[in-house]
Design a protein around this motif. Structure first.
Motif, PDB file in Angstrom:
ATOM      1  N   ILE A   1      30.860  45.358  43.692  1.00  0.00           N
ATOM      2  CA  ILE A   1      32.184  44.753  43.855  1.00  0.00           C
ATOM      3  C   ILE A   1      32.475  43.723  42.768  1.00  0.00           C
ATOM      4  O   ILE A   1      33.571  43.690  42.212  1.00  0.00           O
ATOM      5  CB  ILE A   1      32.283  44.054  45.238  1.00  0.00           C
TER       6      ILE A   1
ATOM      7  N   PRO B   1      32.345  44.761  38.354  1.00  0.00           N
ATOM      8  CA  PRO B   1      33.484  45.364  37.633  1.00  0.00           C
ATOM      9  C   PRO B   1      34.621  44.396  37.339  1.00  0.00           C
ATOM     10  O   PRO B   1      35.467  44.709  36.517  1.00  0.00           O
ATOM     11  CB  PRO B   1      33.964  46.463  38.597  1.00  0.00           C
ATOM     12  N   VAL B   2      34.663  43.258  38.013  1.00  0.00           N
ATOM     13  CA  VAL B   2      35.846  42.399  37.843  1.00  0.00           C
ATOM     14  C   VAL B   2      35.522  41.025  37.265  1.00  0.00           C
ATOM     15  O   VAL B   2      36.304  40.099  37.416  1.00  0.00           O
ATOM     16  CB  VAL B   2      36.612  42.225  39.177  1.00  0.00           C
TER      17      VAL B   2
ATOM     18  N   GLN C   1      41.978  39.920  40.010  1.00  0.00           N
ATOM     19  CA  GLN C   1      41.259  41.059  40.598  1.00  0.00           C
ATOM     20  C   GLN C   1      40.121  40.593  41.504  1.00  0.00           C
ATOM     21  O   GLN C   1      39.886  41.184  42.558  1.00  0.00           O
ATOM     22  CB  GLN C   1      40.709  41.949  39.501  1.00  0.00           C
ATOM     23  N   GLN C   2      39.426  39.530  41.086  1.00  0.00           N
ATOM     24  CA  GLN C   2      38.335  39.007  41.927  1.00  0.00           C
ATOM     25  C   GLN C   2      38.848  38.574  43.286  1.00  0.00           C
ATOM     26  O   GLN C   2      38.258  38.900  44.317  1.00  0.00           O
ATOM     27  CB  GLN C   2      37.729  37.765  41.277  1.00  0.00           C
TER      28      GLN C   2
END
Lengths: 341, 287, 236
Positions: free
Chosen positions: B82, B85-86, B92-93
């Motif tokens: 999770i 990728p951010v 996005q987080q």
């Protein structure tokens, strides 16, 4: 991202027009009370989700307190209709009261919080809406707290179909107005803030002002949705201010497609329908009682893999397909690179 | 007097539980610049798996171990799937960790049912001591002691060991730590798993304290955790202990004297701190 | 000729959408001090960061000890023997001098301890303020600590970014002496605006302008070439 050729724009227009005709004809063709109510619900949440998209998709700010404006609208309408005669006049008046209150609250909240970085902003909006929720729960003489209260809606809205058209009209008007808003010079600045706030500021724009404007507009629209929501239920309690409402708006916007305005509408269709049918399935398969899990997972996947959502991804496909027809350039357009990153 | 003492003990016990949650949050934020809105999910998963094991084995201690393991496993998966990728994208987080919170919370209902589960205090921690007029509830004292031990251990690790130095250096300047030949990603994973384990311990200890566990308690406590992290200063370990005790005490006294304000007082505290001192009371010095 | 330790071939680097480096070619020979020169914003700092992998190259090759390193992560680049002293020194402000050194020393070996003793001889101030927080050191002391940190590992190459920036002339003198001393044990690539200093300690120069290498050669050539200095450095 607007399409460039007039050809495609008119295709879009035809598409929307067909859908609008379908929605106008729908209550007469399909003689289903449940579906009419479901559609009304969808329209209301589409309005809410569009207002959220203005924040998230066009200005790039994550608010966890958007439900408070929805709640302000819902309570304004419920309280005024309950106190005075349930006439159309009072209803419209209550919408205006809700809008004014939301504008004032969102203005001050925005002014106080939008200076902060995204993390802090998200948390502070969470806290402020939590505070307002506590107020609503404690101020029982006015709100009746968590138990809530029922009230009478204007007689004309007793006819579900009339109300359906009312809400549909609101949706179309809000959609058109917001579309003009984001296409205006002001909207362009908001997008610039989203893309790079620092640079926008160094170009001489007072970005705080623009962010506050965005949050006021979003708050006002959410309040409108709240007013309609209260009337659709003829009941209100503190659940209109909870995190769940904000989460719904967030899910709809992300899954439908941020920064598109059409996306949130699509998102609310998908989520409301799925919620409706999946909770129906729950009687047979208890796992579907937890339908939110599926959305949670889809939502997470969407954030990572399809940050543009349904509508954004389709638009990207169309423009890819379009650019294939155009003369190929040796280097990718900078615009495309931005999208990819 | 006895009333004040018992309010203080109440407040301290609650404060320690919040501290266990906030400690992970603040370290993860300070080092990785990630605000984990799913941290409450780790808390509640720790509580449920811990209680499940506790009921099964009738050993509270094994329950705590199970909670820690759950925390570490979930922490590992979350960081890898999770968070990685951010990195670097705040919006996005926030979105993705909130989504994870939602999923974790609902998964609890799938795995353990939607109803609250009653939890009792283990025999050897049940009951109370009486010192004259003052009644000291054993389990609350136990929580306070565990909280202080955890703080002591982590304070030692952070200030006296190499890995602690690296973590603190990473909070101050990530790039430089890498340029000195340290794989910061491994450090991230380590910190994330540790933070998750701390949250899970907090959840497990919370269970007998409140007498029952339910899926939503994760989010409720996470909000208190955020408040503490903000008040204490993001990235400051000691700051979060101070702020957690403050929030715990404020909650305990308010609940007794001004119950209608008790829910709001922490929110107001945080709002004031954010508006006037957004870096928190304990500021991280950079550079 | 000595063998080349570090070699950049046609390096391009993008930061965001900006194309900062547009063809850097550059070579550093073992045991020499190579100085990167150029105007503000020419791309000197980015060149160092690209070597370090902090702003990875989008194109081109970097070889260090016959190994391609342009795709490696920063910590691997550091491990194979490149030490980095950034422009802002990158001191961990809340850690003491001792702790800063501890973080830097990857493995506590006799060799590393010997090197630590060596730099502490070189910078007695660090020894004096061993227990003082890095954030409370003076600018010159921070510079020394940063250089000591980079040196203490098995660093075959040090990248030093503007060591004279913001320091009093007397401190600059000290730092320069230290670099000359360190040169005996390692290779140094230096970014330096201060031409006087650069010309005194540099063996070779590389002129960078607008993200491109303009010229490379022995420092003596540049000192003699007023035309070049005027054109790219605005002096002469």
């Amino acid at each position: 991202m607007g399409m460039k050729t007039t050809n495609l724009v008119s295709k879009y227009h035809i598409f929307f027009f067909v859908i609008l005709i379908f929605l106008i004809a729908f209550p007469f063709v399909a003689d289903s009370r449940t579906l009419t109510i479901l559609f009304t619900q969808i329209f209301i949440f589409a309005i809410l989700a569009m207002s959220y998209d203005l924040l998230l998709g066009y200005t790039g700010i994550v608010s966890f307190g958007h439900a408070m404006f929805f709640g302000i609208g819902a309570y304004a309408t419920a309280i005024l209709l309950n106190t005075f005669e349930p006439t159309i006049g009072v209803f419209i008046g209550s919408m205006i009261v809700g809008i004014l209150l939301s504008a004032i609250v969102s203005f001050f909240v925005g002014l106080l919080t939008l200076r902060l970085k995204s993390h802090f902003f998200a948390m502070l909006t969470l806290a402020i809406s939590g505070l307002l929720l506590v107020v609503a729960e404690k101020w029982r003489t006015v709100t009746k707290g968590n138990d809530g209260f029922t009230f009478r809606a204007p007689d004309i809205f007793k006819d579900r179909i009339v109300f359906y058209f009312c809400v549909l009209a609101c949706l179309v008007i809000v959609f058109l107005l917001l579309r003009r808003f984001v296409a205006s010079p002001l909207g362009k600045v908001l997008i610039a803030v989203r893309e790079n706030e620092q640079r926008t500021r160094s170009l001489g724009f007072k970005t705080l002002h623009y962010k506050v404007i965005s949050s006021v507009v979003a708050g006002v629209v959410a309040s409108l949705a709240g007013s309609l929501y209260a009337v659709s239920l003829r009941f209100v309690n503190t659940s209109v201010m909870t995190m769940d409402i904000t989460l719904d708006a967030l899910l709809m916007t992300i899954i439908g497609g941020v920064g598109t305005l059409v996306g949130p509408i699509v998102g609310s269709v998908v989520i409301e329908f799925a919620q409706h049918y999946l909770s129906g399935l729950a009687r047979e398969f208890p796992i579907f009682e937890r339908w939110i899990i599926f959305f949670g997972i889809i939502y997470i996947l969407a954030v990572v893999f399809f940050p543009k959502g349904i509508v954004g991804s389709i638009q990207m496909q169309i423009s890819k397909w379009k650019s294939k027809k155009e003369v190929r350039k040796t280097f990718a357009l900078p615009e495309d690179k931005e999208r990819a990153s | 007097m006895d009333l004040i003492i018992s309010l203080v003990i109440n407040g301290l016990a609650t404060g320690m539980l919040i501290f266990l949650l906030a400690a992970g949050l603040t370290l993860i934020f300070g080092l990785m610049d990630v605000l984990n809105f799913a941290h409450g999910g780790l808390f509640v998963w720790g509580a449920y798996t811990g209680v499940f094991t506790y009921t099964l084995t009738e050993s509270f201690l094994i329950g705590i171990v199970a909670a820690i393991l759950t925390g570490m496993i979930l922490g590992f998966l979350m960081e890898k799937l999770i968070i990685t990728p951010v990195y670097g994208n705040h919006v996005q987080q926030i979105l993705i960790t909130l989504g994870s919170m939602l999923v974790l919370q609902e998964m609890i209902k799938v795995a353990f049912g939607p109803n609250a589960i009653p939890v009792s205090v283990p025999d050897y921690l049940a009951g109370s001591w009486e010192l004259g007029e003052v009644i000291l509830i054993k389990y609350r004292l136990f929580i306070i002691i565990v909280g202080l031990i955890v703080f002591g251990i982590f304070h030692y690790i952070l200030t006296r060991t190499k890995i602690g130095l690296i973590v603190r250096a990473g909070v101050m300047n990530k790039e430089m730590v890498q340029a000195l030949g340290i794989n910061i990603k491994k450090v991230f994973l380590f910190v994330f798993m540790t933070g998750a384990a701390l949250a899970a311990i907090g959840g497990m200890l919370m269970a007998p304290y409140s007498g029952s566990i339910y899926a939503e308690m994760g989010m409720e406590f996470a909000i208190l955790g955020f408040i503490v992290v903000v008040i204490g200063g993001m990235g400051s370990f000691s700051g979060s202990l101070f702020a957690a005790v403050l929030v715990g005490l404020a909650g305990s006294f308010m609940a007794y004297y001004v119950p209608s304000l008790s829910l709001a007082v922490n929110m107001i505290l945080m709002a004031i701190v954010l508006i006037f001192r957004p870096q928190g009371l304990f500021k991280m010095a950079k550079g | 000729m000595m063998e080349s330790l570090l070699k950049l071939h046609n390096i391009h680097t993008h930061i965001g959408q900006f194309h900062i480096l547009q063809g850097i070619n550059f070579e550093a020979k073992a045991g020499e001090v190579s100085v990167l020169l150029g105007r503000n914003g020419a791309g000197k700092t980015t060149t160092l960061k690209t070597i370090m992998g902090l702003t990875p190259a989008s194109n081109g090759t970097i070889t260090f000890l016959d190994e391609n390193i342009e795709k490696k992560p920063t910590y691997d680049i550091a491990k194979i023997g490149i030490g980095y002293v950034p422009e802002d020194q990158g001191i961990f402000g809340q850690l003491t001098v001792e702790e800063n050194m501890k973080v830097a020393m990857r493995k506590v070996t006799d060799d590393a301890l010997e090197k630590q003793d060596y730099v502490l001889e070189l910078f007695p101030d660090l020894k004096k303020f061993w227990k003082k927080a890095g954030g409370h050191l003076s600018g010159g002391q921070k510079q020394m600590l940063s250089m000591a940190r980079a040196f203490v590992n098995d660093s075959k190459l040090l990248l030093i970014d503007e060591p004279s920036k913001g320091l009093a002339p007397i401190v600059v003198e000290k730092v320069m002496e230290a670099i000359m001393e360190m040169k005996k044990r390692t290779t140094i690539v230096l970014v330096e605006q201060n031409f006087i200093m650069a010309s005194r300690i540099g063996d070779t120069f590389t002129l960078i302008d607008d993200g491109r290498t303009v010229q490379q050669g022995a420092m003596n050539e540049l000192i003699a070439d007023d035309e070049l200095k005027r054109k790219y450095l605005g002096i002469g």
